[in-house]
Motif scaffolding. Structure first.
Motif, short mmCIF file in Angstrom:
data_model
loop_
_atom_site.label_atom_id
_atom_site.label_comp_id
_atom_site.label_asym_id
_atom_site.label_seq_id
_atom_site.Cartn_x
_atom_site.Cartn_y
_atom_site.Cartn_z
N GLY A 1 11.39 3.23 -10.12
CA GLY A 1 11.13 2.93 -11.53
C GLY A 1 10.35 1.65 -11.66
N LYS A 2 11.03 0.58 -12.04
CA LYS A 2 10.34 -0.70 -12.25
C LYS A 2 10.26 -1.54 -10.99
N ASN A 3 11.00 -1.16 -9.96
CA ASN A 3 11.07 -2.00 -8.77
C ASN A 3 10.79 -1.22 -7.49
N LEU A 4 10.29 -1.95 -6.50
CA LEU A 4 10.22 -1.42 -5.15
C LEU A 4 11.46 -1.94 -4.43
N VAL A 5 12.27 -1.01 -3.94
CA VAL A 5 13.54 -1.36 -3.32
C VAL A 5 13.46 -1.09 -1.82
N PRO A 6 13.87 -2.07 -1.00
CA PRO A 6 13.83 -1.85 0.45
C PRO A 6 14.92 -0.88 0.90
N TYR A 7 14.53 0.05 1.76
CA TYR A 7 15.48 0.96 2.40
C TYR A 7 15.30 0.82 3.90
N PRO B 1 -0.67 9.01 11.35
CA PRO B 1 0.77 8.90 11.07
C PRO B 1 1.58 8.31 12.22
N GLU B 2 1.10 8.47 13.44
CA GLU B 2 1.88 8.00 14.59
C GLU B 2 2.12 6.50 14.59
N ILE B 3 1.29 5.71 13.92
CA ILE B 3 1.49 4.26 13.93
C ILE B 3 2.68 3.84 13.06
N TYR B 4 3.21 4.77 12.27
CA TYR B 4 4.34 4.47 11.39
C TYR B 4 5.65 5.07 11.90
N GLU B 5 5.67 5.48 13.15
CA GLU B 5 6.85 6.16 13.69
C GLU B 5 8.05 5.23 13.84
N ASN B 6 7.84 3.97 14.14
CA ASN B 6 8.95 3.07 14.44
C ASN B 6 9.17 2.01 13.37
N LEU B 7 9.12 2.40 12.13
CA LEU B 7 9.35 1.47 11.02
C LEU B 7 10.82 1.08 10.95
N ASN B 8 11.07 -0.14 10.49
CA ASN B 8 12.44 -0.61 10.26
C ASN B 8 12.84 -0.51 8.80
N VAL B 9 11.85 -0.61 7.92
CA VAL B 9 12.13 -0.61 6.49
C VAL B 9 10.91 -0.05 5.74
N ILE B 10 11.17 0.63 4.64
CA ILE B 10 10.10 1.01 3.71
C ILE B 10 10.60 0.65 2.32
N PHE B 11 9.69 0.57 1.38
CA PHE B 11 10.03 0.24 0.00
C PHE B 11 9.82 1.48 -0.85
N LEU B 12 10.86 1.87 -1.57
CA LEU B 12 10.78 3.05 -2.43
C LEU B 12 10.66 2.62 -3.88
N PHE C 1 0.85 -1.18 0.00
CA PHE C 1 0.00 0.00 0.00
C PHE C 1 0.89 1.24 0.00
N TYR C 2 0.34 2.30 -0.56
CA TYR C 2 1.05 3.58 -0.66
C TYR C 2 1.12 4.21 0.72
N LEU C 3 2.34 4.53 1.15
CA LEU C 3 2.54 5.13 2.47
C LEU C 3 2.72 6.64 2.38
N GLY C 4 3.39 7.10 1.34
CA GLY C 4 3.66 8.53 1.21
C GLY C 4 4.74 8.79 0.19
N LYS C 5 5.33 9.99 0.27
CA LYS C 5 6.32 10.42 -0.71
C LYS C 5 7.47 11.12 -0.01
N ILE C 6 8.69 10.87 -0.49
CA ILE C 6 9.86 11.61 -0.01
C ILE C 6 9.74 13.01 -0.62
N VAL C 7 9.57 14.02 0.21
CA VAL C 7 9.28 15.36 -0.31
C VAL C 7 10.47 16.32 -0.29
N LYS C 8 11.42 16.10 0.63
CA LYS C 8 12.58 17.02 0.65
C LYS C 8 13.71 16.45 1.48
N LYS C 9 14.88 17.04 1.27
CA LYS C 9 16.05 16.70 2.09
C LYS C 9 15.93 17.49 3.39
#
Length: 175
Positions: A45-51, A31-42, A7-15
């Motif tokens: 292009g063609k792939n979702l890459v774990p960060y 938003p508070e339930i996503y405060e302690n994430l260990n990984v997200i997928f960005l 599912f779509y979580l959001g967007k990297i908007v700035k440095k």
């Protein structure tokens, strides 16, 4: 990881800093339930890459300041700007009662208390001011506004949504 499984979580908007920190704008009411994430997928292009997240901190509103592992410079962070962030569907909090996720009700039968079975929910149209159930019927396709006051019941077990629409709405939609 495939987008269909996420599912779509959001967007990297700035440095945020010269040390590679970034701001993720969360697209959620809680938003508070996503405060302690260990990984997200960005979406790169063609792939979702774990960060993997080294640390994160809530900013005002629904902004999360993130330091990813191995992203420690402005140049590293620049590559990730404007990227969409995703999480696996199994991390979505379970909703109860008449609350639901749009993807969850696709394929549900839509029934009106007065009209009876209307059809099967094919998708949700959320690009207009009012979100709409897009319902496939024997005659084609109709649109039912997703108004809280219209929704009587969501039966997840039997994959059925019962609505109480204003008189004539369904027939007008079919014309």
């Amino acid at each position: 990881m495939n987008k269909e499984d996420c599912f779509y979580l959001g967007k990297i908007v700035k440095k945020y800093s010269f040390k590679g920190e970034l701001i993720l704008k969360l697209d959620t009411d809680e938003p508070e339930i996503y405060e302690n994430l260990n990984v997200i997928f960005l979406d790169l292009g063609k792939n979702l890459v774990p960060y993997f997240i080294e640390k994160s901190l809530f900013q005002k509103g629904n902004h999360l300041r993130i330091q990813f592992e191995d992203v420690y410079s402005e140049a590293d962070a620049e590559v990730l700007l404007k990227r969409d962030a995703y999480l696996p569907l199994n991390l979505l909090p379970k909703l109860k009662g008449n609350k639901f996720y749009f993807h969850e009700v696709t394929g549900f039968i839509l029934e009106d208390v007065h009209y009876g079975k209307v059809g099967v929910i094919d998708s949700i149209n959320d690009v207009s001011a009012q979100a709409l159930f897009v319902v496939k019927t024997d005659e084609g396709e109709i649109f039912i506004p997703m108004v809280d006051d219209f929704i009587e019941d969501i039966d997840r077990k039997n994959k059925k949504i019962t609505v109480r629409t204003p008189e004539g709405l369904i027939d007008m939609n079919k014309a």
